[in-house]
Motif scaffolding. Structure first.
Motif, PDB file in Angstrom:
ATOM      1  N   ALA A  92     -25.077 -16.122  13.162  1.00 39.57           N
ATOM      2  CA  ALA A  92     -26.483 -16.539  13.209  1.00 39.57           C
ATOM      3  C   ALA A  92     -27.188 -16.410  11.866  1.00 39.57           C
ATOM      4  N   ASP A  93     -26.940 -15.314  11.143  1.00 41.35           N
ATOM      5  CA  ASP A  93     -27.650 -15.096   9.879  1.00 41.35           C
ATOM      6  C   ASP A  93     -27.290 -16.142   8.827  1.00 41.35           C
ATOM      7  N   GLY A  97     -31.183 -21.187   8.186  1.00 39.53           N
ATOM      8  CA  GLY A  97     -31.958 -22.096   7.343  1.00 39.53           C
ATOM      9  C   GLY A  97     -32.339 -23.364   8.091  1.00 39.53           C
ATOM     10  N   ARG A  98     -33.502 -23.910   7.760  1.00 44.29           N
ATOM     11  CA  ARG A  98     -33.958 -25.167   8.347  1.00 44.29           C
ATOM     12  C   ARG A  98     -33.870 -26.257   7.281  1.00 44.29           C
ATOM     13  N   PRO A 364     -30.339 -34.495  20.728  1.00 44.49           N
ATOM     14  CA  PRO A 364     -28.876 -34.473  20.621  1.00 44.49           C
ATOM     15  C   PRO A 364     -28.337 -33.810  19.369  1.00 44.49           C
ATOM     16  N   TYR A 365     -29.146 -33.768  18.301  1.00 46.00           N
ATOM     17  CA  TYR A 365     -28.680 -33.180  17.036  1.00 46.00           C
ATOM     18  C   TYR A 365     -29.273 -31.808  16.774  1.00 46.00           C
ATOM     19  N   SER A 366     -30.031 -31.275  17.713  1.00 44.50           N
ATOM     20  CA  SER A 366     -30.896 -30.132  17.434  1.00 44.50           C
ATOM     21  C   SER A 366     -31.822 -30.546  16.291  1.00 44.50           C
ATOM     22  N   LEU A 367     -32.547 -29.622  15.697  1.00 45.78           N
ATOM     23  CA  LEU A 367     -33.202 -29.893  14.421  1.00 45.78           C
ATOM     24  C   LEU A 367     -32.241 -29.428  13.336  1.00 45.78           C
ATOM     25  N   PRO A 368     -32.132 -30.158  12.236  1.00 46.38           N
ATOM     26  CA  PRO A 368     -31.118 -29.827  11.231  1.00 46.38           C
ATOM     27  C   PRO A 368     -31.265 -28.407  10.703  1.00 46.38           C
ATOM     28  N   HIS A 369     -30.143 -27.729  10.565  1.00 41.39           N
ATOM     29  CA  HIS A 369     -30.100 -26.443   9.878  1.00 41.39           C
ATOM     30  C   HIS A 369     -29.746 -26.688   8.411  1.00 41.39           C
ATOM     31  N   TYR A 370     -29.683 -25.613   7.641  1.00 36.33           N
ATOM     32  CA  TYR A 370     -29.517 -25.773   6.190  1.00 36.33           C
ATOM     33  C   TYR A 370     -28.917 -24.494   5.628  1.00 36.33           C
ATOM     34  N   PHE A 429     -32.204 -26.143  24.451  1.00 27.58           N
ATOM     35  CA  PHE A 429     -33.196 -25.558  23.547  1.00 27.58           C
ATOM     36  C   PHE A 429     -32.534 -25.025  22.274  1.00 27.58           C
ATOM     37  N   SER A 430     -31.289 -25.441  22.024  1.00 31.09           N
ATOM     38  CA  SER A 430     -30.468 -24.926  20.932  1.00 31.09           C
ATOM     39  C   SER A 430     -30.100 -23.469  21.233  1.00 31.09           C
ATOM     40  N   ALA A 431     -29.681 -22.714  20.202  1.00 31.95           N
ATOM     41  CA  ALA A 431     -29.224 -21.338  20.421  1.00 31.95           C
ATOM     42  C   ALA A 431     -29.381 -20.557  19.123  1.00 31.95           C
ATOM     43  N   GLY A 432     -29.269 -19.249  19.231  1.00 30.67           N
ATOM     44  CA  GLY A 432     -29.350 -18.407  18.043  1.00 30.67           C
ATOM     45  C   GLY A 432     -30.777 -18.147  17.602  1.00 30.67           C
ATOM     46  N   LYS A 433     -30.937 -17.801  16.345  1.00 28.98           N
ATOM     47  CA  LYS A 433     -32.234 -17.352  15.831  1.00 28.98           C
ATOM     48  C   LYS A 433     -33.235 -18.483  15.628  1.00 28.98           C
ATOM     49  N   ARG A 434     -32.759 -19.726  15.658  1.00 25.48           N
ATOM     50  CA  ARG A 434     -33.660 -20.868  15.522  1.00 25.48           C
ATOM     51  C   ARG A 434     -33.898 -21.575  16.852  1.00 25.48           C
TER      52      ARG A 434
END
Length: 491
Positions: A92-93, A97-98, A364-370, A429-434
């Motif tokens: 998760a850590d 990033g977003r 379908p893509y979640s919001l992009p991470h980074y 709703f996605s998963a993890g810290k975001r």
């Protein structure tokens, strides 16, 4: 002439960025992926209407961790439950990033909870979760607000008198009023013209983000900013929403009682006053405006779209609607409003609502991470500044996780005895810290509003159930359900 000069310079800059990206990539053990063309990357190989289908095809060849290039931007796509969980939960850590999604970046000016990273994101997320819970999110107090709003919704549906009507704007008003109570401390009359105009703007934002034009804006924002088109209308609408938020904040400042906060804005203003002498504070005006904007937009359209889709599903699958109504009649009857306490006694209804969310696959893509630094994942190295797409579609429709992934089937959430059962691959709703900060609120709204509607009405459509298509109208940032006139027959 000036435009073409700018265009040529932009192309040259992008060509340089492409070369730098390619040279950087050679230094790393990147996940495999299809060969990419200069500047445009893999765009010609991607289905413009349903990009996630192309991502799935790439993963069949290259594996569950795939490197693509959308324009010059390097993107790593994560496919399947094990892969998505491995990144968002187990590491998760590394994946908090977003991504700098241009549509959100422009809408929020780079501030607020949704687009932020690092300490700003940590502070704003912690504050937002705590404050929303303090005002009842996921608790009895919020449940009573939703029950009260459901009465307004049922009254409006009843006013249709069995005639066909489009429920889109009505459902937006209903769900928006719930988030408005939390954020602004008030609900709005369903005929409030300013409220209706803002809701129309919010609907435009989601449709734009899920349209081909919105996708192109996110890939080539520098070009789309300079071309005429619908994108300018959408961003003008966002500015109107921002002005509304600014007005509400000013009203709160003028009537603030620090000893008795009324809502999210009051709590933020109090925290801001407490930290006014801290130069690095994140509790300042721009973060307040953009965080309220995040909550207002996300809390309105996503839940209302899911309820609207649920009604289409129930019209198409009349047997499911009838079974839910039989269960509701047995457990609740018709003389009281549904409560969250009823959920454990309504396993089939609960399962059907979960299946609506799975089958809709709203984001379908979640919001992009980074990646904010180089990340080691699955024997690969994902370089800093890489966009990461956790393909939630591949989790919600994975054949290893669901018996009939491409069919609507409430049994996905029922055991052999008809009791509700959880599935870890349920990640709308996605998963993890975001993961979505409003998940518990959305779950409560979906349950109470849908059960209340089915308690009071039977839904159909003028052309019959076969006229309903459950395929999205748009499939970009979100899978947006098609709009239909429906008939609500009182029970």
């Amino acid at each position: 002439m000036e435009f073409f000069t700018t265009l040529i310079l932009a192309v040259l800059i992008l060509a340089l960025l492409w070369l730098l990206t390619v040279n950087t990539s050679k230094k790393y053990n990147l996940p495999p992926g299809p060969s990419a063309l200069p500047l445009i990357g893999n765009l010609p190989q991607i289905d413009k209407k349903t990009p996630f289908k192309s991502f799935l095809e790439f993963s069949k060849i290259h594996g569950p961790v795939v490197t693509l290039y959308l324009g010059w931007q390097r993107v790593v796509v994560l496919v399947g439950y094990d892969t998505v969980k491995g990144a968002l939960v187990d590491q998760a850590d590394d994946f908090t990033g977003r991504g700098p999604l241009p549509v959100l970046l422009k809408a929020t000016r780079g501030y607020g909870l949704g687009i932020s990273n690092g300490d700003r994101w940590r502070q704003l997320r912690r504050f937002t979760l705590t404050t929303l819970r303090d005002f009842g999110m996921g608790r009895k107090g919020m449940e009573e607000w939703i029950q009260e709003e459901s009465k307004h919704l049922n009254s409006r549906v009843s006013a249709s008198k069995g005639e066909p009507f489009d429920p889109t704007l009505l459902l937006s008003r209903t769900t928006s009023n719930v988030i408005c109570c939390l954020v602004f401390g008030q609900r709005f009359n369903y005929e409030d013209k300013q409220f209706l105009h803002l809701l129309s703007n919010i609907g435009d934002v989601l449709r734009f983000g899920s349209s081909h034009t919105g996708v192109m804006y996110n890939i080539f924002p520098w070009l789309m900013e300079r071309l005429p088109g619908y994108q300018h209308t959408v961003f003008a609408g966002i500015e109107e929403i921002r002005e509304f938020v600014e007005t509400k904040i000013q009203e709160h400042k003028e009537t603030l009682n620090p000893s008795c906060p009324r809502d999210f804005i009051d709590c933020f203003l109090i925290r801001s006053a407490q930290e006014k002498d801290i130069p690095t504070t994140e509790f300042h005006h721009e973060n307040l405006v953009s965080t309220v904007l995040n909550l207002f937009l996300a809390g309105t359209e996503t839940t209302s779209s899911t309820i609207r889709y649920a009604l289409s599903v129930l019209i198409k699958h009349q047997n499911v609607q009838e079974k839910m109504q039989q269960e509701i009649d047995t457990v609740i009857g018709k003389d009281r409003c549904p409560s969250m306490e009823d959920r454990k006694s309504l396993p089939f209804s609960d399962a059907a609502i979960h299946e609506v969310q799975r089958f809709l696959d709203l984001v379908p893509y979640s919001l992009p991470h980074y990646t904010l630094q180089d990340v080691s994942f699955r024997a690969y190295t994902i370089p800093k500044d890489t966009v990461v797409i956790p393909l939630l579609h591949s989790v919600l429709k994975e054949e290893n996780q669901w018996a009939t992934p491409f069919s609507f089937n409430p049994k996905h959430f029922l055991d052999q005895n008809g009791n509700f059962k959880k599935n870890p691959a349920f990640m709308p709703f996605s998963a993890g810290k975001r993961a979505c900060v409003g998940e518990s609120l959305a779950r409560m709204e979906l349950f109470i509003f849908l059960v209340s509607l089915l308690q009071n009405f039977t839904f159909s459509c003028p052309e019959g159930p076969d006229s309903i298509s459950l395929t999205p109208e748009y499939s970009g940032l979100g899978n947006l359900p098609r709009r239909y006139d429906i008939i609500a027959t009182p029970r």
